[in-house]
Design a protein around this motif. Structure first.
Motif, PDB file in Angstrom:
ATOM      1  N   UNK A  25       0.875  -1.179   0.000  1.00  0.00           N
ATOM      2  CA  UNK A  25       0.000   0.000   0.000  1.00  0.00           C
ATOM      3  C   UNK A  25       0.912   1.228   0.000  1.00  0.00           C
ATOM      4  N   UNK A  26       0.668   2.170  -0.900  1.00  0.00           N
ATOM      5  CA  UNK A  26       1.447   3.418  -0.945  1.00  0.00           C
ATOM      6  C   UNK A  26       2.963   3.168  -0.993  1.00  0.00           C
ATOM      7  N   UNK A  27       3.357   2.226  -1.818  1.00  0.00           N
ATOM      8  CA  UNK A  27       4.793   2.023  -2.017  1.00  0.00           C
ATOM      9  C   UNK A  27       5.497   1.271  -0.906  1.00  0.00           C
ATOM     10  N   UNK A  28       4.731   0.810   0.075  1.00  0.00           N
ATOM     11  CA  UNK A  28       5.385  -0.039   1.084  1.00  0.00           C
ATOM     12  C   UNK A  28       4.469  -1.186   1.502  1.00  0.00           C
ATOM     13  N   UNK A  29       5.105  -2.231   2.002  1.00  0.00           N
ATOM     14  CA  UNK A  29       4.339  -3.405   2.417  1.00  0.00           C
ATOM     15  C   UNK A  29       3.684  -3.130   3.769  1.00  0.00           C
ATOM     16  N   UNK A  30       2.442  -3.502   3.895  1.00  0.00           N
ATOM     17  CA  UNK A  30       1.837  -3.475   5.229  1.00  0.00           C
ATOM     18  C   UNK A  30       1.392  -4.889   5.567  1.00  0.00           C
ATOM     19  N   UNK A  31       1.467  -5.218   6.827  1.00  0.00           N
ATOM     20  CA  UNK A  31       1.081  -6.559   7.254  1.00  0.00           C
ATOM     21  C   UNK A  31      -0.420  -6.731   7.128  1.00  0.00           C
ATOM     22  N   UNK A  32      -0.852  -7.804   6.464  1.00  0.00           N
ATOM     23  CA  UNK A  32      -2.284  -8.091   6.453  1.00  0.00           C
ATOM     24  C   UNK A  32      -2.777  -8.365   7.886  1.00  0.00           C
ATOM     25  N   UNK A  33      -4.070  -8.191   8.068  1.00  0.00           N
ATOM     26  CA  UNK A  33      -4.672  -8.291   9.406  1.00  0.00           C
ATOM     27  C   UNK A  33      -4.335  -9.612  10.111  1.00  0.00           C
ATOM     28  N   UNK A  34      -4.458 -10.737   9.369  1.00  0.00           N
ATOM     29  CA  UNK A  34      -4.253 -12.048  10.009  1.00  0.00           C
ATOM     30  C   UNK A  34      -2.796 -12.259  10.442  1.00  0.00           C
ATOM     31  N   UNK A  35      -1.887 -11.478   9.872  1.00  0.00           N
ATOM     32  CA  UNK A  35      -0.505 -11.557  10.357  1.00  0.00           C
ATOM     33  C   UNK A  35      -0.306 -10.622  11.549  1.00  0.00           C
ATOM     34  N   UNK A  36      -0.916  -9.446  11.459  1.00  0.00           N
ATOM     35  CA  UNK A  36      -0.809  -8.484  12.573  1.00  0.00           C
ATOM     36  C   UNK A  36      -1.306  -9.110  13.879  1.00  0.00           C
ATOM     37  N   UNK A  37      -2.399  -9.862  13.745  1.00  0.00           N
ATOM     38  CA  UNK A  37      -2.974 -10.488  14.940  1.00  0.00           C
ATOM     39  C   UNK A  37      -2.065 -11.553  15.559  1.00  0.00           C
ATOM     40  N   UNK A  38      -1.124 -12.029  14.757  1.00  0.00           N
ATOM     41  CA  UNK A  38      -0.203 -13.072  15.245  1.00  0.00           C
ATOM     42  C   UNK A  38       1.240 -12.593  15.186  1.00  0.00           C
ATOM     43  N   UNK A  39       1.411 -11.303  15.425  1.00  0.00           N
ATOM     44  CA  UNK A  39       2.730 -10.699  15.184  1.00  0.00           C
ATOM     45  C   UNK A  39       3.846 -11.359  15.995  1.00  0.00           C
ATOM     46  N   UNK A  40       3.542 -11.773  17.207  1.00  0.00           N
ATOM     47  CA  UNK A  40       4.581 -12.379  18.051  1.00  0.00           C
ATOM     48  C   UNK A  40       5.055 -13.725  17.498  1.00  0.00           C
ATOM     49  N   UNK A  41       4.298 -14.285  16.534  1.00  0.00           N
ATOM     50  CA  UNK A  41       4.706 -15.572  15.952  1.00  0.00           C
ATOM     51  C   UNK A  41       5.486 -15.408  14.654  1.00  0.00           C
ATOM     52  N   UNK A  42       5.604 -14.188  14.163  1.00  0.00           N
ATOM     53  CA  UNK A  42       6.205 -13.978  12.846  1.00  0.00           C
ATOM     54  C   UNK A  42       7.730 -14.065  12.907  1.00  0.00           C
ATOM     55  N   UNK A  43       8.301 -14.702  11.901  1.00  0.00           N
ATOM     56  CA  UNK A  43       9.755 -14.713  11.722  1.00  0.00           C
ATOM     57  C   UNK A  43      10.019 -14.508  10.235  1.00  0.00           C
ATOM     58  N   UNK A  44      10.951 -13.625   9.919  1.00  0.00           N
ATOM     59  CA  UNK A  44      11.217 -13.292   8.524  1.00  0.00           C
ATOM     60  C   UNK A  44      12.383 -14.068   7.928  1.00  0.00           C
ATOM     61  N   UNK A  45      12.241 -14.417   6.666  1.00  0.00           N
ATOM     62  CA  UNK A  45      13.380 -14.943   5.910  1.00  0.00           C
ATOM     63  C   UNK A  45      13.653 -13.972   4.784  1.00  0.00           C
ATOM     64  N   UNK A  46      14.937 -13.674   4.565  1.00  0.00           N
ATOM     65  CA  UNK A  46      15.271 -12.908   3.376  1.00  0.00           C
ATOM     66  C   UNK A  46      16.370 -13.649   2.622  1.00  0.00           C
ATOM     67  N   UNK A  47      16.752 -13.126   1.467  1.00  0.00           N
ATOM     68  CA  UNK A  47      17.682 -13.842   0.585  1.00  0.00           C
ATOM     69  C   UNK A  47      18.336 -12.807  -0.322  1.00  0.00           C
ATOM     70  N   UNK A  48      19.548 -13.073  -0.759  1.00  0.00           N
ATOM     71  CA  UNK A  48      20.186 -12.139  -1.691  1.00  0.00           C
ATOM     72  C   UNK A  48      19.404 -12.116  -3.012  1.00  0.00           C
TER      73      UNK A  48
END
Lengths: 273, 273
Positions: free
Chosen positions: A184-207
């Motif tokens: 949204x507006x040039x940046x990612x926002x967390x969808x609601x179902x992820x926001x509600x479980x924010x303490x469970x989120x872990x990110x993976x990134x990659x080159x």
């Protein structure tokens, strides 16, 4: 220089193999030919195995290395008569452990990979089914049951990592791919179902370059796999992780075993297995 | 009687855990409290770990058992000063192996679960994706690429077994559920796409009562999970295996690790990892 290595057990051979391989990686420059022989659980099989070891010795001109976790003493004694170089894992450690624990070992075969603890085994199998049913954002309504939810761009390693954590640790691991649709507006926002479980989120990134190569194998020369697109997505997602304070690691140079161990180490999530 | 056990490594800790657990299952009647500590790779972490071990010693009144695969000598030396009972896996076996191989070990950390052999690692990840994409008969057009195709009734263990074989052995394992839809004139006949790949087929069966319990968790009190239905399906499928000469095993009392090891042992399929 080539050496043949036998991993041998009266059970699955998984432990002999894991230990043997860990030791062998310490010897760079030697080429190892690996042979795994599970279920050497009769005298007949032990005798056939000796023949094979001795033939290998003659062919190689050098003693094959033998890693074994054979519990049965009689079978182990037969294997000892071969022309191999034995690394007897149980013999070496069981006696000192018996003394320390003040307890005789039961010398039973292969219970470490069996369904000996039924609940914990069932938990692992249920977790594998959970990982499949909640893979790749196909369902988002079970996130309240998840132990962890991996997020990241498409093809950064989320799926195999979730499956490994389920299989090995019995953890209910879901994953959700972050795409342009979450922008949204040039940046990612967390969808609601992820926001509600924010303490469970872990990110993976990659080159981005590695991501582009991986995606190209699936859809060559597409916008999806172009370096520009990959760079854009990775930048946006890393920005999101930082902005939202979501812990994350770069998966590029790590195996799923390492990624999983690191995730548990960072989050403090307790394994259930 | 309770003993605390530490599995410790400067890598993932997977090997220390596998070996430690294999040894501990030999001591029935002792309750073990397990603590896995991966990535003990700095002196600071080693010192914190010693404190933890010593506190455990005081609380338990007995020495904690320590299984470690720490490669770094300095860190290992620190851990040795604790009040634990050390099972030093590397120290014990590396010296004899060095002599036998006529080669110094490189004492590098944790390469056995890293992406050290890139092709083999990539093969495992590709195999996991193959297993997911060819799970549960959702696609049948890729069977020519499969190394093995598991068949059996719904919920007999095909999916987790395929995933394990992919992850651990790098094998492209597909699976197809045999259902009533494959029945003609009161018996199951192999669909064309399975007939064409008959040499790749391996059957799983399961005790009807256990199957009924497993299915009941998904769809309680349905025809699908009734004992009568399960018995009928299992009978028909076992008949098919025998009639068509398809090798099979009963999965009821075996873990997916055991089932996978047995399948490789019976079929002679070579692992790719």
């Amino acid at each position: 220089m080539k050496r043949t290595v036998f991993f041998m057990s009266d059970g699955t051979g998984i432990t002999a193999e894991a230990l043997g391989n860990a030791l062998l990686t310490q010897f760079e420059g030697i080429e190892f030919e690996r042979v795994v022989l599970p279920y050497i659980d009769t005298i007949k099989k032990a005798e056939t195995t000796i023949e094979r070891i001795n033939k290998t010795f003659e062919a190689d001109g050098q003693r094959p290395i033998i890693f074994d976790t054979i519990v049965n003493k009689e079978i182990r004694a037969i294997i000892r008569t071969s022309n191999g170089f034995p690394i007897d894992i149980f013999e070496t450690f069981l006696s000192p452990l018996e003394r320390e624990l003040g307890h005789k070992s039961s010398y039973t075969v292969g219970t470490s990979h069996s369904i000996s603890e039924e609940n914990s085994y069932k938990g692992r199998i249920d977790a594998v089914h959970f990982a499949l049913e909640n893979d790749d954002g196909i369902r988002t309504k079970n996130y309240h049951k998840a132990d962890i939810i991996l997020i990241g761009v498409s093809r950064c390693g989320k799926t195999p990592t979730c499956i490994y954590m389920a299989l090995q640790f019995g953890l209910c691991a879901a994953n959700y791919p972050i795409t342009e649709e979450d922008m949204r507006d040039g940046m990612i926002t967390l969808p609601k179902f992820l926001k509600e479980n924010k303490h469970k989120l872990f990110g993976l990134t990659i080159n981005a370059e590695n991501l582009s190569n991986i995606r190209n194998e699936r859809r060559a020369n597409s916008r999806y796999s172009s370096l520009a697109q990959c760079e854009m997505e990775v930048d946006l997602v890393e920005e999101l992780f930082i902005k939202e304070g979501i812990p994350y690691i770069n998966s590029t140079y790590f195996s799923i075993e390492e990624i999983s161990a690191k995730i548990l180490n960072i989050t403090g999530i307790e394994r259930k297995n």
